[in-house]
Design a protein around this motif. Sequence first.
Motif, PDB file in Angstrom:
ATOM      1  N   VAL A  14     -41.848  21.414   1.698  1.00 24.72           N
ATOM      2  CA  VAL A  14     -41.433  21.731   3.065  1.00 24.72           C
ATOM      3  C   VAL A  14     -40.855  23.144   3.062  1.00 24.72           C
ATOM      4  N   ASN A  16     -40.713  24.793   6.437  1.00 30.65           N
ATOM      5  CA  ASN A  16     -40.115  24.790   7.776  1.00 30.65           C
ATOM      6  C   ASN A  16     -40.732  23.638   8.578  1.00 30.65           C
ATOM      7  N   ASN A  17     -40.418  23.601   9.893  1.00 26.11           N
ATOM      8  CA  ASN A  17     -40.885  22.445  10.682  1.00 26.11           C
ATOM      9  C   ASN A  17     -42.366  22.517  11.062  1.00 26.11           C
ATOM     10  N   ARG A  18     -43.055  23.553  10.577  1.00 24.83           N
ATOM     11  CA  ARG A  18     -44.511  23.615  10.762  1.00 24.83           C
ATOM     12  C   ARG A  18     -45.258  23.164   9.512  1.00 24.83           C
ATOM     13  N   TRP A  22     -43.825  18.434   6.200  1.00 24.81           N
ATOM     14  CA  TRP A  22     -42.890  17.930   7.213  1.00 24.81           C
ATOM     15  C   TRP A  22     -43.580  16.891   8.108  1.00 24.81           C
ATOM     16  N   LYS A  26     -42.217  13.060   8.381  1.00 26.40           N
ATOM     17  CA  LYS A  26     -41.904  12.396   9.659  1.00 26.40           C
ATOM     18  C   LYS A  26     -42.643  11.062   9.781  1.00 26.40           C
ATOM     19  N   ARG A  47     -33.413  25.888   5.455  1.00 24.47           N
ATOM     20  CA  ARG A  47     -34.367  25.307   6.400  1.00 24.47           C
ATOM     21  C   ARG A  47     -34.567  23.819   6.151  1.00 24.47           C
ATOM     22  N   LEU A  51     -33.617  19.651   8.307  1.00 26.53           N
ATOM     23  CA  LEU A  51     -34.790  18.786   8.526  1.00 26.53           C
ATOM     24  C   LEU A  51     -34.581  17.446   7.816  1.00 26.53           C
ATOM     25  N   GLU A  54     -32.289  15.230   9.696  1.00 30.77           N
ATOM     26  CA  GLU A  54     -32.940  14.573  10.841  1.00 30.77           C
ATOM     27  C   GLU A  54     -33.530  13.224  10.477  1.00 30.77           C
ATOM     28  N   THR A 193     -49.545  27.418   9.608  1.00 27.39           N
ATOM     29  CA  THR A 193     -48.283  27.267   8.871  1.00 27.39           C
ATOM     30  C   THR A 193     -47.953  28.614   8.224  1.00 27.39           C
ATOM     31  N   GLU A 222     -48.938  16.106  12.509  1.00 26.38           N
ATOM     32  CA  GLU A 222     -48.652  14.695  12.780  1.00 26.38           C
ATOM     33  C   GLU A 222     -49.858  13.828  12.401  1.00 26.38           C
TER      34      GLU A 222
END
Length: 254
Positions: A14, A16-18, A22, A26, A47, A51, A54, A193, A222
């Motif tokens: 990971v 970042n959130n892209r 990740w 999730k 970073r 995450l 979360e 990314t 996703e």
Amino acid sequence: PSIMSGKRGLIMGVANNRSIAWGIAKAAHAHGAELAFTYQGDALKKRVEPLAAELGAEVIGHCDVTDGATIDAVFAEVEKRWGKLDFLVHAIAFSDKDELTGRYVDTSQENFSKSLLISCYSLTAVAQRAEKLMTDGGSLLTLTYYGAEKWMPHYNVMGVAKAALEASVRYLAADLGPQGIRVNAISAGPIKTLAASGIGDFRYILKWNEYNSPLRRTVTIEEVGETAAYLLSDMSRGVTGEIHHVDAGYHVVG
Ligand code: 0WD
């Protein structure tokens, strides 16, 4: 019942959130898994920590796959906290940006070695450690790209590294199968990314896939995540050594 409840897994890669890792984290969390993350260097620590929080997950520590001592430290920490491991996600790759454009024939020995070490050998390096902790069997998952199978513009040494990575998936699957440890890869379609931004003409590649893939679009982290949840869970218990395309079908036309 959730397909991953009771499963504990380590997520490596990971940024970042892209990040694809990740998207996988999730989905695994949504399906009931308990997670731990590694990060590469202090810049990414900042970073990864929010995450991980979360998802109510742990941050195990720094891991640079070129440094075996940091891999050992991470697995020692996993053993201390969990005693065992059920799955591992390897979403790590690197090549010098200057060689992800132009011709493959111009690849330097130095960047060839570094790219293959980080993008290919590292899967074997983590499999060696994971094997010892996957005492009830397990699932290892890595990420690859169509440039392993066919020439793609600008992908160059990464295509060669991914071809070797896909071969590693098959050899590792054969070696670890007797212990019930499965090894698979997702061949993801192009996704914007951090790592992808280093590839020449990447926006053009995204558009090309949008116009030409059977689903007439690109894929999301996703979507890769949901397929990963299947490969990491017992839903796929009869599957190993597989390269599973999540690419809106592009591989049938490209
Ligand atoms: O289109 C795409 N984005 C595709 C990516 C299509 C098909 C496959 N993939 C693959 C990549 O080749 C990679 O194997 O998916 C995997 C994950 O890549 P990503 O999600 O596209 O990229 P990113 O979010 O940048 O994560 C890759 C991370 C690194 O990020 P940066 O950008 O800082 O290099 O790999 C990690 C690092 O966190 N990484 C390392 N980790 C430990 N030790 C190392 C290292 N030496 N080098 C890179």
